[in-house]
Design a protein around this motif. Structure first.
Motif, PDB file in Angstrom:
ATOM      1  N   ARG A  56      72.888  -1.911 -61.857  1.00  0.00           N
ATOM      2  CA  ARG A  56      71.469  -1.680 -60.998  1.00  0.00           C
ATOM      3  C   ARG A  56      70.597  -1.966 -62.087  1.00  0.00           C
ATOM      4  O   ARG A  56      69.584  -2.497 -62.024  1.00  0.00           O
ATOM      5  N   ASP A  57      70.741  -1.226 -63.362  1.00  0.00           N
ATOM      6  CA  ASP A  57      69.779  -1.288 -64.386  1.00  0.00           C
ATOM      7  C   ASP A  57      69.678  -2.667 -64.982  1.00  0.00           C
ATOM      8  O   ASP A  57      68.601  -3.272 -65.379  1.00  0.00           O
ATOM      9  N   PHE A  58      71.039  -3.477 -65.017  1.00  0.00           N
ATOM     10  CA  PHE A  58      70.934  -4.585 -65.656  1.00  0.00           C
ATOM     11  C   PHE A  58      69.903  -5.759 -64.785  1.00  0.00           C
ATOM     12  O   PHE A  58      68.976  -6.355 -65.232  1.00  0.00           O
ATOM     13  N   PHE A  59      69.973  -5.600 -63.390  1.00  0.00           N
ATOM     14  CA  PHE A  59      69.226  -6.284 -62.606  1.00  0.00           C
ATOM     15  C   PHE A  59      67.637  -5.787 -62.821  1.00  0.00           C
ATOM     16  O   PHE A  59      66.641  -6.723 -62.555  1.00  0.00           O
ATOM     17  N   HIS A  60      67.426  -4.645 -62.876  1.00  0.00           N
ATOM     18  CA  HIS A  60      66.178  -4.010 -63.039  1.00  0.00           C
ATOM     19  C   HIS A  60      65.555  -4.509 -64.254  1.00  0.00           C
ATOM     20  O   HIS A  60      64.216  -5.003 -64.059  1.00  0.00           O
ATOM     21  N   TYR A  61      66.192  -4.476 -65.453  1.00  0.00           N
ATOM     22  CA  TYR A  61      65.424  -4.992 -66.444  1.00  0.00           C
ATOM     23  C   TYR A  61      65.673  -6.355 -66.786  1.00  0.00           C
ATOM     24  O   TYR A  61      64.818  -6.840 -67.620  1.00  0.00           O
ATOM     25  N   CYS A  62      66.079  -7.253 -65.922  1.00  0.00           N
ATOM     26  CA  CYS A  62      66.079  -8.489 -65.937  1.00  0.00           C
ATOM     27  C   CYS A  62      64.766  -9.002 -64.842  1.00  0.00           C
ATOM     28  O   CYS A  62      64.622 -10.286 -64.641  1.00  0.00           O
ATOM     29  N   ASP A  63      64.097  -8.001 -64.462  1.00  0.00           N
ATOM     30  CA  ASP A  63      62.905  -8.113 -63.433  1.00  0.00           C
ATOM     31  C   ASP A  63      63.676  -8.739 -62.216  1.00  0.00           C
ATOM     32  O   ASP A  63      63.090  -9.483 -61.250  1.00  0.00           O
ATOM     33  N   ASN A  64      64.914  -8.631 -61.924  1.00  0.00           N
ATOM     34  CA  ASN A  64      65.892  -9.015 -60.486  1.00  0.00           C
ATOM     35  C   ASN A  64      65.506 -10.760 -60.621  1.00  0.00           C
ATOM     36  O   ASN A  64      65.596 -11.155 -59.310  1.00  0.00           O
ATOM     37  N   TYR A  65      65.459 -11.213 -61.842  1.00  0.00           N
ATOM     38  CA  TYR A  65      65.265 -12.706 -61.672  1.00  0.00           C
ATOM     39  C   TYR A  65      66.378 -13.199 -63.048  1.00  0.00           C
ATOM     40  O   TYR A  65      66.452 -12.951 -63.944  1.00  0.00           O
ATOM     41  N   ILE A  66      67.583 -13.937 -62.409  1.00  0.00           N
ATOM     42  CA  ILE A  66      68.325 -14.479 -63.319  1.00  0.00           C
ATOM     43  C   ILE A  66      68.176 -16.206 -63.533  1.00  0.00           C
ATOM     44  O   ILE A  66      68.645 -16.830 -62.666  1.00  0.00           O
ATOM     45  N   ASP A  67      67.508 -16.313 -64.606  1.00  0.00           N
ATOM     46  CA  ASP A  67      67.186 -17.885 -64.446  1.00  0.00           C
ATOM     47  C   ASP A  67      68.245 -18.841 -64.332  1.00  0.00           C
ATOM     48  O   ASP A  67      68.070 -19.712 -63.358  1.00  0.00           O
ATOM     49  N   PRO A  68      69.463 -18.827 -65.110  1.00  0.00           N
ATOM     50  CA  PRO A  68      70.388 -19.940 -64.967  1.00  0.00           C
ATOM     51  C   PRO A  68      70.932 -20.021 -63.782  1.00  0.00           C
ATOM     52  O   PRO A  68      71.296 -20.957 -62.916  1.00  0.00           O
ATOM     53  N   VAL A  69      71.168 -18.878 -62.835  1.00  0.00           N
ATOM     54  CA  VAL A  69      71.826 -18.542 -61.457  1.00  0.00           C
ATOM     55  C   VAL A  69      70.789 -19.104 -60.451  1.00  0.00           C
ATOM     56  O   VAL A  69      70.979 -20.045 -59.687  1.00  0.00           O
ATOM     57  N   ASP A  70      69.320 -18.925 -60.799  1.00  0.00           N
ATOM     58  CA  ASP A  70      68.422 -19.059 -59.791  1.00  0.00           C
ATOM     59  C   ASP A  70      68.223 -20.531 -59.810  1.00  0.00           C
ATOM     60  O   ASP A  70      68.170 -21.356 -58.799  1.00  0.00           O
ATOM     61  N   ARG A  71      68.207 -21.263 -61.160  1.00  0.00           N
ATOM     62  CA  ARG A  71      68.406 -22.731 -61.071  1.00  0.00           C
ATOM     63  C   ARG A  71      69.020 -23.526 -60.655  1.00  0.00           C
ATOM     64  O   ARG A  71      69.285 -24.683 -59.962  1.00  0.00           O
ATOM     65  N   ALA A  72      70.459 -23.056 -60.649  1.00  0.00           N
ATOM     66  CA  ALA A  72      71.509 -23.655 -60.370  1.00  0.00           C
ATOM     67  C   ALA A  72      71.806 -23.610 -58.637  1.00  0.00           C
ATOM     68  O   ALA A  72      72.080 -24.557 -58.194  1.00  0.00           O
TER      69      ALA A  72
END
Length: 466
Positions: free
Chosen positions: A148-164
């Motif tokens: 949960r904290d991993f996603f929180h501190y990534c601002d709930n945005y994972i750039d490589p996954v989002d772009r893929a």
């Protein structure tokens, strides 16, 4: 093109102080008069070319330090700090901030450090609230909390996954074709998809190479689950690489995070970033229009709006939360200054709790948090049926909102009087860290505050907060 004048009085004073010279001696070494040096040190005159050359030849100074940009960084940091609602009133003029940064950089840094100390103290209270909210006294977080904290501190945005996911979605000529594209992609990997009457939402038979999707779930959920399997099957290398970078402390946390990343891919493929962002802006973030256009659920759309944090192309900053009937937060993310309680429930004064009483309707609320920030929040019940008689109904409510300064971009703000102070309801984050003294719904006293207990007086609460 005119050359920009160089004002570096603070740097000149710093150099002179470091080498232990008086203004008179320093002026002599630089080949300028004492009044001229005094004017340069006070930023009444720009640093001349003669002085720049003398600094290099006489003192071996790297003259690029004179224009290193510290002043602009200080100005930017002060503007950010002064945007805090703690400072009521108008922002000081930019010229005043630049004057402070150039003439009194030490004082500017002290101000920034003081504000950081204030924010850190607030976060320390939140951490103490979290520690008290834990069910045990473990020093390390559980795998679930770590993810949960991993996603929180990534601002709930994972750039490589989002772009893929966005690249994958581009294979569909329209939103209603994404399901067919996903099924074809799985077929290329040797997996067939069948719709089956079953309780589970998704079940993979690795021997028969068949993916079973529940016929009882909504079409949007079926498509989401197929896309999730695409992520696990066809994007495994990407997911594993992202997990390697995260460096989780336990295999369990890594396993949970992998499902989280697969869910992220599915949501980003169903609602591809640029197309979704453009449509959201066009309809002023109308959840129903977006859900209909992309064949998604209201919850999927609301959650996706809170993830539009791509650098250089950020969307409107939203918070998103999902609660159950007990008020426990089961999903949470905030791209705003509003941060939810990490354990326990949400403030009972928040409209998300009332959504259970009005199924199928959007509730609107103007709210103000203790730090003075004002928000517009929309809430809705999203109960989920299991698709057969006798199966338990899973009841949830979601809330989505943003700061009221973005009201013009939100269709749900139409008709609300955001200029009237009394229109904003006072809400908090967690009773333990809420500073409000007169809240009639307070469950526990605030941390680190003195309580007054008067045996001769009984108000709504059995104590008063000093």
């Amino acid at each position: 093109m005119a050359t920009q004048k160089l004002y570096a009085g603070a740097k000149l004073r710093e150099v002179r102080t470091r080498i232990g010279l008086t203004q008179k001696d320093f002026a002599a070494r630089l080949g300028v008069s004492l009044p001229y040096l005094n004017q340069m040190e006070n930023n009444n005159r720009p640093v001349s070319t003669t002085v720049v050359l003398a600094l290099a030849s006489e003192f071996g100074m790297d003259v690029t330090e004179l224009s290193a940009g510290d002043g602009e960084r200080l100005v930017s940091d002060m503007r950010e700090a002064l945007a805090d609602p703690l400072f009521a009133g108008d922002m000081p003029p930019l010229a005043d901030l630049r004057l402070a940064a150039s003439n009194a950089p030490g004082l500017a840094r002290a101000f920034i450090a003081l504000h950081q100390g204030y924010r850190q103290a607030h976060e320390r209270l939140a951490s103490l609230d979290e520690a008290l909210g834990r069910e045990d006294s473990r020093a390390t977080p559980s795998p679930w909390e770590e993810v949960r904290d991993f996603f929180h501190y990534c601002d709930n945005y994972i750039d490589p996954v989002d772009r893929a996911a966005e690249h994958f979605a581009a294979r569909a000529r329209s939103p209603d074709q994404i399901r067919t594209v996903a099924i074809d992609d799985l077929a290329a990997a040797g997996l067939s998809v069948t719709i089956t009457d079953m309780d589970a939402l998704r079940l993979l038979d690795p021997v028969a190479r068949v993916l079973h999707i529940s016929s009882r779930s909504a079409p949007q959920t079926q498509t989401f689950q197929i896309l999730l399997q695409v992520a696990l099957t066809r994007q495994n290398s990407l997911l594993e690489a992202s997990l390697d970078l995260a460096r989780f402390h336990s295999p369990a946390a890594r396993d949970i995070a992998k499902i989280g990343l697969a869910n992220y891919f599915a949501g980003a493929a169903l609602l591809p970033y640029r197309a979704f962002q453009a449509e959201a802006a066009s309809c002023r973030h109308d959840l129903e229009i977006l859900a209909r256009h992309f064949g998604a659920s209201i919850e999927q759309v609301a959650h996706r709006l809170s993830t539009l944090q791509r650098p250089g192309a950020k969307g409107l900053p939203f918070f998103f939360v999902r609660v159950d009937q007990a008020g426990t937060i089961t999903k949470r993310h905030s791209a705003t200054r509003l941060q939810f309680a990490r354990f326990g429930g949400a403030c009972p004064l928040w409209n998300v709790h009332s959504a259970f009483e009005t199924p199928g309707r959007f509730l609107r609320q103007l709210a103000e948090t203790p730090d003075g920030v004002r928000y517009i929040s929309i809430a809705r019940d999203i109960s989920k049926s299991a698709g057969r008689f006798g199966a338990p109904l899973r009841r949830f409510a979601i809330a989505l909102g943003c700061e009221v300064r973005h009201a013009s971009q939100l269709v749900y703000a139409d008709g609300l009087d955001i200029s009237r102070d009394s229109a904003f309801e006072p809400i908090g984050i967690s009773c333990r860290i809420c500073a409000r003294k007169d809240c009639h719904q307070r469950a526990v006293p605030p941390l680190e505050r003195h309580l007054i207990v008067d045996p001769d007086r009984r108000d709504v609460l059995p104590y008063r907060v000093d």
